[in-house]
Scaffold this motif. Structure first.
Motif, PDB file in Angstrom:
ATOM      1  N   GLU A  12       0.821  -1.203   0.000  1.00 20.79           N
ATOM      2  CA  GLU A  12       0.000   0.000   0.000  1.00 20.79           C
ATOM      3  C   GLU A  12       0.855   1.253   0.000  1.00 20.79           C
ATOM      4  N   HIS A  13       2.068   1.186   0.571  1.00 23.62           N
ATOM      5  CA  HIS A  13       2.887   2.361   0.757  1.00 23.62           C
ATOM      6  C   HIS A  13       3.973   2.484  -0.304  1.00 23.62           C
ATOM      7  N   SER A  14       3.833   1.786  -1.423  1.00 22.76           N
ATOM      8  CA  SER A  14       4.840   1.880  -2.471  1.00 22.76           C
ATOM      9  C   SER A  14       4.820   3.267  -3.087  1.00 22.76           C
ATOM     10  N   PRO A  15       5.979   3.791  -3.472  1.00 25.69           N
ATOM     11  CA  PRO A  15       6.055   5.138  -4.047  1.00 25.69           C
ATOM     12  C   PRO A  15       5.240   5.231  -5.334  1.00 25.69           C
ATOM     13  N   PRO A  16       4.820   6.439  -5.701  1.00 24.47           N
ATOM     14  CA  PRO A  16       4.051   6.600  -6.929  1.00 24.47           C
ATOM     15  C   PRO A  16       4.904   6.351  -8.169  1.00 24.47           C
ATOM     16  N   ASP A 180      -2.340   2.652  -9.395  1.00 28.45           N
ATOM     17  CA  ASP A 180      -2.821   3.606  -8.384  1.00 28.45           C
ATOM     18  C   ASP A 180      -3.345   4.903  -8.983  1.00 28.45           C
ATOM     19  N   ASP A 181      -3.502   4.966 -10.303  1.00 25.66           N
ATOM     20  CA  ASP A 181      -4.025   6.176 -10.938  1.00 25.66           C
ATOM     21  C   ASP A 181      -4.845   5.753 -12.160  1.00 25.66           C
ATOM     22  N   PRO A 182      -6.115   5.341 -11.963  1.00 24.10           N
ATOM     23  CA  PRO A 182      -6.902   4.737 -13.040  1.00 24.10           C
ATOM     24  C   PRO A 182      -7.199   5.651 -14.222  1.00 24.10           C
ATOM     25  N   ASP A 183      -6.953   6.949 -14.096  1.00 19.09           N
ATOM     26  CA  ASP A 183      -7.210   7.853 -15.218  1.00 19.09           C
ATOM     27  C   ASP A 183      -6.014   7.978 -16.157  1.00 19.09           C
ATOM     28  N   ARG A 184      -4.830   7.506 -15.713  1.00 20.03           N
ATOM     29  CA  ARG A 184      -3.617   7.655 -16.519  1.00 20.03           C
ATOM     30  C   ARG A 184      -3.258   6.342 -17.208  1.00 20.03           C
ATOM     31  N   TRP A 185      -2.845   6.470 -18.470  1.00 18.03           N
ATOM     32  CA  TRP A 185      -2.473   5.301 -19.265  1.00 18.03           C
ATOM     33  C   TRP A 185      -1.196   5.581 -20.035  1.00 18.03           C
ATOM     34  N   PHE A 186      -0.303   4.590 -20.054  1.00 19.62           N
ATOM     35  CA  PHE A 186       0.882   4.659 -20.895  1.00 19.62           C
ATOM     36  C   PHE A 186       0.560   3.930 -22.194  1.00 19.62           C
ATOM     37  N   VAL A 187       0.915   4.536 -23.316  1.00 24.06           N
ATOM     38  CA  VAL A 187       0.723   3.906 -24.622  1.00 24.06           C
ATOM     39  C   VAL A 187       2.096   3.712 -25.250  1.00 24.06           C
ATOM     40  N   THR A 216       9.689  -6.931 -20.883  1.00 23.63           N
ATOM     41  CA  THR A 216      10.698  -6.307 -20.017  1.00 23.63           C
ATOM     42  C   THR A 216      10.231  -4.974 -19.431  1.00 23.63           C
ATOM     43  N   PHE A 217       9.048  -4.498 -19.813  1.00 21.86           N
ATOM     44  CA  PHE A 217       8.541  -3.204 -19.335  1.00 21.86           C
ATOM     45  C   PHE A 217       8.358  -3.242 -17.823  1.00 21.86           C
ATOM     46  N   ARG A 218       8.914  -2.238 -17.144  1.00 29.45           N
ATOM     47  CA  ARG A 218       8.774  -2.131 -15.699  1.00 29.45           C
ATOM     48  C   ARG A 218       8.470  -0.667 -15.337  1.00 29.45           C
ATOM     49  N   TRP A 219       7.669  -0.489 -14.309  1.00 30.82           N
ATOM     50  CA  TRP A 219       7.405   0.850 -13.806  1.00 30.82           C
ATOM     51  C   TRP A 219       8.591   1.363 -13.027  1.00 30.82           C
ATOM     52  N   ARG A 220       8.855   2.639 -13.138  1.00 30.44           N
ATOM     53  CA  ARG A 220       9.879   3.293 -12.324  1.00 30.44           C
ATOM     54  C   ARG A 220       9.146   4.124 -11.267  1.00 30.44           C
ATOM     55  N   ARG A 221       9.534   3.931 -10.016  1.00 29.99           N
ATOM     56  CA  ARG A 221       8.830   4.589  -8.918  1.00 29.99           C
ATOM     57  C   ARG A 221       9.738   5.586  -8.204  1.00 29.99           C
TER      58      ARG A 221
END
Length: 222
Positions: A12-16, A180-187, A216-221
């Motif tokens: 729950e406390h992971s960075p954005p 954690d941000d349902p309005d934002r999408w990466f294309v 290999t796509f990963r989110w950067r927080r």
């Protein structure tokens, strides 16, 4: 991503989310489109010019450099017109083949329409996100990319010389929900002309390669 990083991202406390990373072979290079664009362009072009054979005819070098720069800048400018974040282009031949391909990464914000988009069906999201581009005969599928909802779209865009598209192209888009941000999408949009036919074996192989890249796509927080 290391196991401990994946575990941290699920709490729950992971960075954005502040960005992304993806693994590409050395034949491809990144041009950021918000900051440092000209620096990246000059670095890539200077590196390409250094690979011109020393015994190349002197009267051919100047026109070759100008045409290479024109095409490269045109590809970057096209991505910028779409308000993209980054464009990735093949800057060196692969197995003596010059790849007519690109990867463009952009971000979309989907306005809420009565209910949270996080509860919408993937097909509904694609309609809302991409309904303006006139794509036809689309192949859609859904799944996950780095734990986030993702929709994959594949189709062929026919040639349109009036818009500068001399050849038809094969397109594959991954539309990925930002955690954690349902309005934002990466294309992440891949495009290739194959060997001149977007349905040929080279195009098929490049599409398979791009699907492997997206693994290999990963989110950067932050």
């Amino acid at each position: 991503m290391p196991a401990e990083d994946a575990a941290a991202a699920s709490t729950e406390h992971s960075p954005p989310v502040t960005g992304y990373r993806v693994l590409l072979p050395s034949q491809w290079d990144q041009v950021p489109l918000r900051n440092g664009t000209e620096t990246a362009i000059r670095r890539i072009l200077d590196s390409a010019f250094l690979r011109i054979p020393a015994d190349a005819p002197r009267d051919k070098i100047g026109p070759y450099k100008r045409e290479l720069e024109r095409r490269f800048r045109a590809a970057v400018a096209e991505a910028q017109r779409g308000d993209a974040l980054d464009v990735y282009l093949p800057v060196m031949p692969t197995s003596n083949v010059n790849l007519g391909a690109s990867i463009v990464v952009s971000e979309r914000v989907l306005p809420r329409r009565g209910r949270s988009v996080s509860h919408a069906e993937p097909a509904e999201l694609v309609v809302q996100l991409l309904s303006q581009d006139g794509a036809e005969n689309v192949d859609l599928s859904s799944g996950e990319v780095d734990g986030a909802l993702a929709v994959r779209r594949e189709h062929v865009v026919e040639a349109n010389p009036r818009n500068g598209a001399e050849l038809a192209s094969r397109r594959v888009d991954y539309i990925v929900s930002v955690p954690d941000d349902p309005d934002r999408w990466f294309v992440t949009a891949f495009s290739t002309v194959g060997g001149g036919d977007p349905r040929d074996e080279l195009a098929d192989a490049l599409v398979e390669w791009f699907d492997a890249v997206m693994v290999t796509f990963r989110w950067r927080r932050g």
